[in-house]
Write a protein that holds these residues in place. Structure first.
Motif, PDB file in Angstrom:
ATOM      1  N   ALA A 146       0.856  -1.188   0.000  1.00  0.00           N
ATOM      2  CA  ALA A 146       0.000   0.000   0.000  1.00  0.00           C
ATOM      3  C   ALA A 146       0.895   1.242   0.000  1.00  0.00           C
ATOM      4  N   SER A 147       0.516   2.293   0.713  1.00  0.00           N
ATOM      5  CA  SER A 147       1.259   3.551   0.643  1.00  0.00           C
ATOM      6  C   SER A 147       0.724   4.499   1.711  1.00  0.00           C
ATOM      7  N   MET A 148       1.491   5.555   2.001  1.00  0.00           N
ATOM      8  CA  MET A 148       0.931   6.641   2.804  1.00  0.00           C
ATOM      9  C   MET A 148      -0.266   7.262   2.080  1.00  0.00           C
ATOM     10  N   LEU A 149      -0.287   7.130   0.744  1.00  0.00           N
ATOM     11  CA  LEU A 149      -1.417   7.645  -0.021  1.00  0.00           C
ATOM     12  C   LEU A 149      -2.599   6.678  -0.013  1.00  0.00           C
ATOM     13  N   HIS A 165      -5.598   3.622  -2.241  1.00  0.00           N
ATOM     14  CA  HIS A 165      -6.800   3.464  -1.418  1.00  0.00           C
ATOM     15  C   HIS A 165      -7.478   2.141  -1.770  1.00  0.00           C
ATOM     16  N   ALA A 166      -7.510   1.817  -3.070  1.00  0.00           N
ATOM     17  CA  ALA A 166      -8.133   0.564  -3.512  1.00  0.00           C
ATOM     18  C   ALA A 166      -7.377  -0.644  -2.984  1.00  0.00           C
ATOM     19  N   ILE A 167      -6.067  -0.584  -2.948  1.00  0.00           N
ATOM     20  CA  ILE A 167      -5.269  -1.693  -2.425  1.00  0.00           C
ATOM     21  C   ILE A 167      -5.583  -1.931  -0.955  1.00  0.00           C
ATOM     22  N   ALA A 187      -1.298  -5.931   4.336  1.00  0.00           N
ATOM     23  CA  ALA A 187      -0.582  -4.970   3.495  1.00  0.00           C
ATOM     24  C   ALA A 187       0.479  -4.250   4.303  1.00  0.00           C
ATOM     25  N   ILE A 188       1.464  -3.749   3.594  1.00  0.00           N
ATOM     26  CA  ILE A 188       2.467  -2.852   4.173  1.00  0.00           C
ATOM     27  C   ILE A 188       2.293  -1.500   3.513  1.00  0.00           C
ATOM     28  N   ALA A 189       2.239  -0.451   4.321  1.00  0.00           N
ATOM     29  CA  ALA A 189       2.159   0.911   3.797  1.00  0.00           C
ATOM     30  C   ALA A 189       3.492   1.602   4.054  1.00  0.00           C
ATOM     31  N   PRO A 190       4.374   1.604   3.057  1.00  0.00           N
ATOM     32  CA  PRO A 190       5.647   2.305   3.253  1.00  0.00           C
ATOM     33  C   PRO A 190       5.419   3.804   3.378  1.00  0.00           C
ATOM     34  N   GLY A 191       6.245   4.450   4.192  1.00  0.00           N
ATOM     35  CA  GLY A 191       6.237   5.902   4.237  1.00  0.00           C
ATOM     36  C   GLY A 191       6.992   6.455   3.047  1.00  0.00           C
ATOM     37  N   TYR A 192       7.756   7.484   3.264  1.00  0.00           N
ATOM     38  CA  TYR A 192       8.515   8.090   2.171  1.00  0.00           C
ATOM     39  C   TYR A 192       9.879   7.423   2.063  1.00  0.00           C
ATOM     40  N   PHE A 193      10.004   6.586   1.029  1.00  0.00           N
ATOM     41  CA  PHE A 193      11.220   5.807   0.810  1.00  0.00           C
ATOM     42  C   PHE A 193      11.956   6.317  -0.429  1.00  0.00           C
ATOM     43  N   ALA A 247       1.932   0.148   8.739  1.00  0.00           N
ATOM     44  CA  ALA A 247       2.695   1.323   8.304  1.00  0.00           C
ATOM     45  C   ALA A 247       4.150   1.197   8.725  1.00  0.00           C
ATOM     46  N   VAL A 248       5.043   1.387   7.771  1.00  0.00           N
ATOM     47  CA  VAL A 248       6.479   1.448   8.053  1.00  0.00           C
ATOM     48  C   VAL A 248       6.922   2.799   7.520  1.00  0.00           C
ATOM     49  N   ASP A 249       6.869   3.799   8.381  1.00  0.00           N
ATOM     50  CA  ASP A 249       6.866   5.179   7.896  1.00  0.00           C
ATOM     51  C   ASP A 249       7.748   6.149   8.665  1.00  0.00           C
TER      52      ASP A 249
END
Length: 255
Positions: A146-149, A165-167, A187-193, A247-249
């Motif tokens: 996923a994502s921060m978005l 958002h769909a993911i 899911a994993i939501a990476p922060g800013y990588f 979240a990994v952010d």
């Protein structure tokens, strides 16, 4: 009785899309170092050559496949080849994706459709086909990137934001149906990588600094820092974790 170590992925078959660079490459190498057999997918033939070379350099096991994730027929052909070659698929990591940046008022519809096809539709199709296999074999792990978005709107990336958002929603929907079948979907939501997808942001001095100022850790993440979270979600440790977005952010969501 010999118990399987809680965080073991040794000898597991792990299929990773988008494994040619960035997060996918780091995850492929990380899982191979942990003893997994890694099937690395890219959009073009030979796309994961460098990933495989690095894995083979330390004696890891890796295999290459390819398909344009926006092309349903190519994806189905790729998955058919994988299932014919590998007896089981223990872990699926839907990492492959794309991004296009345009102001929303000027966003080309064909670009919007492409992002959705690559980021969402392929993830569903791959999850559906390999999920059936996991249900048949009585176990499996699906990890969506996923994502921060998945939480916010972003700027000039409406298609990417919609896709992430769909993911997040797809992760929860699949978990609801498959948890009772011993298939954990998370899911994993990476922060800013620091990856290709964020190069434009890092090249903009003002945006780069504003992002780092917001991150409590004070810096961009490195792709290798996602490996531990992925191994947790792929291992017996997460057997009762379902529909979760990890979240990994660097603390972004807490700031």
């Amino acid at each position: 009785m010999n118990e399987v170590p809680l965080f073991s992925v040794e000898n597991k078959s792990v299929f990773i899309t988008g494994a040619s660079r960035g997060i996918g490459k780091a995850l492929a190498i990380g899982f191979a170092k942990a003893g997994a057999k890694v099937i690395c997918a890219s959009s073009k033939a030979g796309g994961t050559a460098q990933t495989l070379a690095e894995i083979e350099s330390f004696g890891g096991q890796a295999f290459a496949v390819h398909a344009d994730l926006a092309n349903t027929e190519e994806v189905e052909t790729m998955l058919g080849a994988i299932l014919a070659e590998h007896k089981t698929i223990d872990v699926l990591i839907n990492n492959g994706g794309t991004i296009s940046r345009f102001p929303a008022a000027e966003y080309p519809l064909h670009e919007f459709k492409k992002v959705i096809d690559v980021n969402v539709n392929s993830a569903f199709l791959i999850s559906q086909i390999l999920g059936k296999k996991m249900i048949e074999q009585g176990h499996g792990k699906i990890i969506n990137i996923a994502s921060m978005l998945s939480y916010s709107g972003g700027l000039t990336v409406p298609a990417y934001t919609a896709s992430k958002h769909a993911i997040a929603g797809l992760t929860k929907a699949l978990a609801n149906e498959w948890a009772k079948l011993n298939v954990q979907v998370n899911a994993i939501a990476p922060g800013y990588f620091a990856t290709d997808n964020t190069q434009a942001l890092r090249d903009n001095p003002e945006r780069n600094q504003s992002i780092k100022n917001r991150i409590p850790a004070g810096k961009w993440g490195e792709a290798e820092q996602l490996v531990g979270a992925a191994i947790f979600l792929a291992s017996p440790s997460s057997q009762y974790v379902n529909g979760h977005i990890l979240a990994v952010d660097g603390g972004w969501l807490a700031s």
